[in-house]
Motif scaffolding. Structure first.
Motif, PDB file in Angstrom:
ATOM      1  N   ILE A  49       0.855  -1.183   0.000  1.00  0.00           N
ATOM      2  CA  ILE A  49       0.000   0.000   0.000  1.00  0.00           C
ATOM      3  C   ILE A  49       0.893   1.235   0.000  1.00  0.00           C
ATOM      4  O   ILE A  49       1.750   1.390   0.869  1.00  0.00           O
ATOM      5  CB  ILE A  49      -0.932   0.020   1.223  1.00  0.00           C
ATOM      6  N   LEU A  50       0.681   2.112  -0.992  1.00  0.00           N
ATOM      7  CA  LEU A  50       1.435   3.362  -1.101  1.00  0.00           C
ATOM      8  C   LEU A  50       0.502   4.537  -0.855  1.00  0.00           C
ATOM      9  O   LEU A  50      -0.700   4.452  -1.087  1.00  0.00           O
ATOM     10  CB  LEU A  50       2.055   3.497  -2.496  1.00  0.00           C
ATOM     11  N   ASN A  51       1.090   5.637  -0.407  1.00  0.00           N
ATOM     12  CA  ASN A  51       0.315   6.856  -0.221  1.00  0.00           C
ATOM     13  C   ASN A  51      -0.056   7.432  -1.585  1.00  0.00           C
ATOM     14  O   ASN A  51       0.780   7.523  -2.479  1.00  0.00           O
ATOM     15  CB  ASN A  51       1.119   7.894   0.556  1.00  0.00           C
ATOM     16  N   GLY A  52      -1.297   7.839  -1.733  1.00  0.00           N
ATOM     17  CA  GLY A  52      -1.697   8.507  -2.957  1.00  0.00           C
ATOM     18  C   GLY A  52      -1.118   9.920  -2.997  1.00  0.00           C
ATOM     19  O   GLY A  52      -1.144  10.627  -1.990  1.00  0.00           O
ATOM     20  N   VAL A  53      -0.557  10.312  -4.144  1.00  0.00           N
ATOM     21  CA  VAL A  53       0.054  11.642  -4.283  1.00  0.00           C
ATOM     22  C   VAL A  53      -0.520  12.313  -5.523  1.00  0.00           C
ATOM     23  O   VAL A  53      -0.562  11.719  -6.599  1.00  0.00           O
ATOM     24  CB  VAL A  53       1.588  11.535  -4.418  1.00  0.00           C
ATOM     25  N   GLU A  54      -0.953  13.556  -5.361  1.00  0.00           N
ATOM     26  CA  GLU A  54      -1.461  14.326  -6.496  1.00  0.00           C
ATOM     27  C   GLU A  54      -0.282  14.980  -7.211  1.00  0.00           C
ATOM     28  O   GLU A  54       0.215  16.025  -6.788  1.00  0.00           O
ATOM     29  CB  GLU A  54      -2.453  15.388  -6.011  1.00  0.00           C
ATOM     30  N   ALA A  55       0.197  14.341  -8.258  1.00  0.00           N
ATOM     31  CA  ALA A  55       1.314  14.890  -9.037  1.00  0.00           C
ATOM     32  C   ALA A  55       1.167  14.447 -10.480  1.00  0.00           C
ATOM     33  O   ALA A  55       0.831  13.291 -10.749  1.00  0.00           O
ATOM     34  CB  ALA A  55       2.658  14.408  -8.476  1.00  0.00           C
ATOM     35  N   THR A  56       1.408  15.353 -11.394  1.00  0.00           N
ATOM     36  CA  THR A  56       1.340  15.006 -12.805  1.00  0.00           C
ATOM     37  C   THR A  56       2.581  14.216 -13.208  1.00  0.00           C
ATOM     38  O   THR A  56       3.586  14.196 -12.487  1.00  0.00           O
ATOM     39  CB  THR A  56       1.240  16.274 -13.670  1.00  0.00           C
ATOM     40  N   THR A  57       2.510  13.585 -14.374  1.00  0.00           N
ATOM     41  CA  THR A  57       3.666  12.843 -14.892  1.00  0.00           C
ATOM     42  C   THR A  57       4.862  13.773 -15.074  1.00  0.00           C
ATOM     43  O   THR A  57       6.001  13.402 -14.766  1.00  0.00           O
ATOM     44  CB  THR A  57       3.304  12.182 -16.238  1.00  0.00           C
ATOM     45  N   GLU A  58       4.610  14.981 -15.551  1.00  0.00           N
ATOM     46  CA  GLU A  58       5.690  15.940 -15.766  1.00  0.00           C
ATOM     47  C   GLU A  58       6.329  16.358 -14.441  1.00  0.00           C
ATOM     48  O   GLU A  58       7.549  16.497 -14.342  1.00  0.00           O
ATOM     49  CB  GLU A  58       5.168  17.177 -16.508  1.00  0.00           C
ATOM     50  N   GLU A  59       5.505  16.563 -13.408  1.00  0.00           N
ATOM     51  CA  GLU A  59       6.043  16.921 -12.095  1.00  0.00           C
ATOM     52  C   GLU A  59       6.877  15.783 -11.520  1.00  0.00           C
ATOM     53  O   GLU A  59       7.954  16.018 -10.955  1.00  0.00           O
ATOM     54  CB  GLU A  59       4.898  17.265 -11.141  1.00  0.00           C
ATOM     55  N   ALA A 101       8.495  15.308   0.651  1.00  0.00           N
ATOM     56  CA  ALA A 101       7.855  14.810   1.869  1.00  0.00           C
ATOM     57  C   ALA A 101       6.935  13.631   1.577  1.00  0.00           C
ATOM     58  O   ALA A 101       6.738  12.761   2.427  1.00  0.00           O
ATOM     59  CB  ALA A 101       7.072  15.947   2.533  1.00  0.00           C
ATOM     60  N   ALA A 102       6.376  13.605   0.370  1.00  0.00           N
ATOM     61  CA  ALA A 102       5.446  12.525  -0.002  1.00  0.00           C
ATOM     62  C   ALA A 102       6.148  11.322  -0.602  1.00  0.00           C
ATOM     63  O   ALA A 102       5.533  10.258  -0.765  1.00  0.00           O
ATOM     64  CB  ALA A 102       4.415  13.058  -0.994  1.00  0.00           C
ATOM     65  N   GLU A 103       7.429  11.444  -0.940  1.00  0.00           N
ATOM     66  CA  GLU A 103       8.144  10.369  -1.629  1.00  0.00           C
ATOM     67  C   GLU A 103       8.332   9.150  -0.725  1.00  0.00           C
ATOM     68  O   GLU A 103       8.650   9.278   0.454  1.00  0.00           O
ATOM     69  CB  GLU A 103       9.506  10.874  -2.101  1.00  0.00           C
ATOM     70  N   GLN A 104       8.129   7.979  -1.296  1.00  0.00           N
ATOM     71  CA  GLN A 104       8.436   6.712  -0.631  1.00  0.00           C
ATOM     72  C   GLN A 104       9.435   5.949  -1.496  1.00  0.00           C
ATOM     73  O   GLN A 104       9.590   6.234  -2.682  1.00  0.00           O
ATOM     74  CB  GLN A 104       7.167   5.875  -0.450  1.00  0.00           C
ATOM     75  N   PHE A 105      10.107   4.980  -0.884  1.00  0.00           N
ATOM     76  CA  PHE A 105      11.048   4.152  -1.638  1.00  0.00           C
ATOM     77  C   PHE A 105      10.630   2.691  -1.539  1.00  0.00           C
ATOM     78  O   PHE A 105      10.324   2.197  -0.457  1.00  0.00           O
ATOM     79  CB  PHE A 105      12.475   4.345  -1.131  1.00  0.00           C
ATOM     80  N   PHE A 149       8.493  -4.106  -1.432  1.00  0.00           N
ATOM     81  CA  PHE A 149       7.688  -3.390  -0.439  1.00  0.00           C
ATOM     82  C   PHE A 149       8.347  -2.050  -0.101  1.00  0.00           C
ATOM     83  O   PHE A 149       9.552  -1.869  -0.283  1.00  0.00           O
ATOM     84  CB  PHE A 149       7.515  -4.229   0.835  1.00  0.00           C
ATOM     85  N   PRO A 150       7.561  -1.084   0.400  1.00  0.00           N
ATOM     86  CA  PRO A 150       8.131   0.216   0.780  1.00  0.00           C
ATOM     87  C   PRO A 150       8.828   0.138   2.131  1.00  0.00           C
ATOM     88  O   PRO A 150       8.454  -0.664   2.996  1.00  0.00           O
ATOM     89  CB  PRO A 150       6.893   1.124   0.845  1.00  0.00           C
ATOM     90  N   LEU A 151       9.837   0.991   2.313  1.00  0.00           N
ATOM     91  CA  LEU A 151      10.560   1.047   3.582  1.00  0.00           C
ATOM     92  C   LEU A 151      11.164   2.431   3.769  1.00  0.00           C
ATOM     93  O   LEU A 151      11.101   3.283   2.898  1.00  0.00           O
ATOM     94  CB  LEU A 151      11.633  -0.043   3.658  1.00  0.00           C
ATOM     95  N   GLU A 152      11.780   2.623   4.947  1.00  0.00           N
ATOM     96  CA  GLU A 152      12.383   3.909   5.310  1.00  0.00           C
ATOM     97  C   GLU A 152      13.904   3.801   5.286  1.00  0.00           C
ATOM     98  O   GLU A 152      14.468   2.712   5.421  1.00  0.00           O
ATOM     99  CB  GLU A 152      11.930   4.323   6.714  1.00  0.00           C
TER     100      GLU A 152
END
Length: 212
Positions: A49-59, A101-105, A149-152
């Protein structure tokens, strides 16, 4: 409802789609709906499960280029530039901070002990039920995918092989790389040996304090 589902397969494909694309069924025994279309020899090996982020492809493309440049400036080995050369949007410092701040890895590991971390902005959001996009290159060198999976940055991971070998390593030692790449060696497996389990170990602080 704002989250995204990320499905990853053994053959290195993945798909990211909004949670709300999966309708609520009447009962537990319902057959459900298709998340990703699989090849005959493929299977889903993870759901994250990832956080939804409002960002365009260009952004997203512009942010990835900026983040890669910052890593190179800090002396880190980086290979996470976007896979196409389409123009990227110009981002303000405030927007860069918001996206950072919204980025996950997402960590992806293969059976032969190779892996990498990739930015969540590499995984574009689409509708469910398609064939997806490449999560990591699967070939004779890498073997099939065994975990994703995502992690910190502060986490560690523990890998176990079918030969009973185990390794625990900090996440920070694993390179950030683009989605469509092979990754680096995390665990040197013996001939005929393969990684069968990868687990995230949360930040435990100082080892001595943890032992106490």
């Amino acid at each position: 409802p704002d989250d995204n589902v990320l499905l990853t397969t053994a053959n290195g494909m993945c798909i990211r789609f909004p949670v709300e694309d999966i309708r609520v069924f009447a009962g537990r025994t319902s057959t459900g709906v298709r998340g990703i279309k699989l090849d005959d020899d493929d299977e889903v090996i993870s759901m994250a499960i990832l956080n939804g982020v409002e960002a365009t492809t260009e952004e997203a493309r512009a942010y990835l280029k900026h983040a890669a440049a910052m890593r190179r400036a800090a002396g880190e080995e980086a290979d996470d530039a976007p896979e196409d050369e389409a123009p990227a949007a110009a981002l303000s410092p405030q927007r860069i901070a918001q996206l950072g701040a919204a980025e996950q890895f997402i960590l992806t590991v293969t059976q032969k002990g190779y892996g990498k971390r990739s930015s969540s902005f590499e995984y574009r959001t689409s509708g469910r039920g398609g064939k997806g996009i490449i999560a990591i290159v699967v070939n004779d060198r890498n073997g099939r995918v065994c975990a994703s999976f995502p992690l910190e940055d502060s986490d560690q991971i523990m890998l176990v092989t079918n030969g009973g070998q185990l390794i625990r390593t900090p996440v920070k030692g694993i390179r950030v790389a683009g989605r469509n790449t092979q990754g680096v060696t995390i665990f040197r497996t013996a001939e005929g040996e393969k990684v069968v389990s990868v687990e995230r170990v949360g930040d435990v602080g100082d080892d001595d304090a943890a032992d106490e």
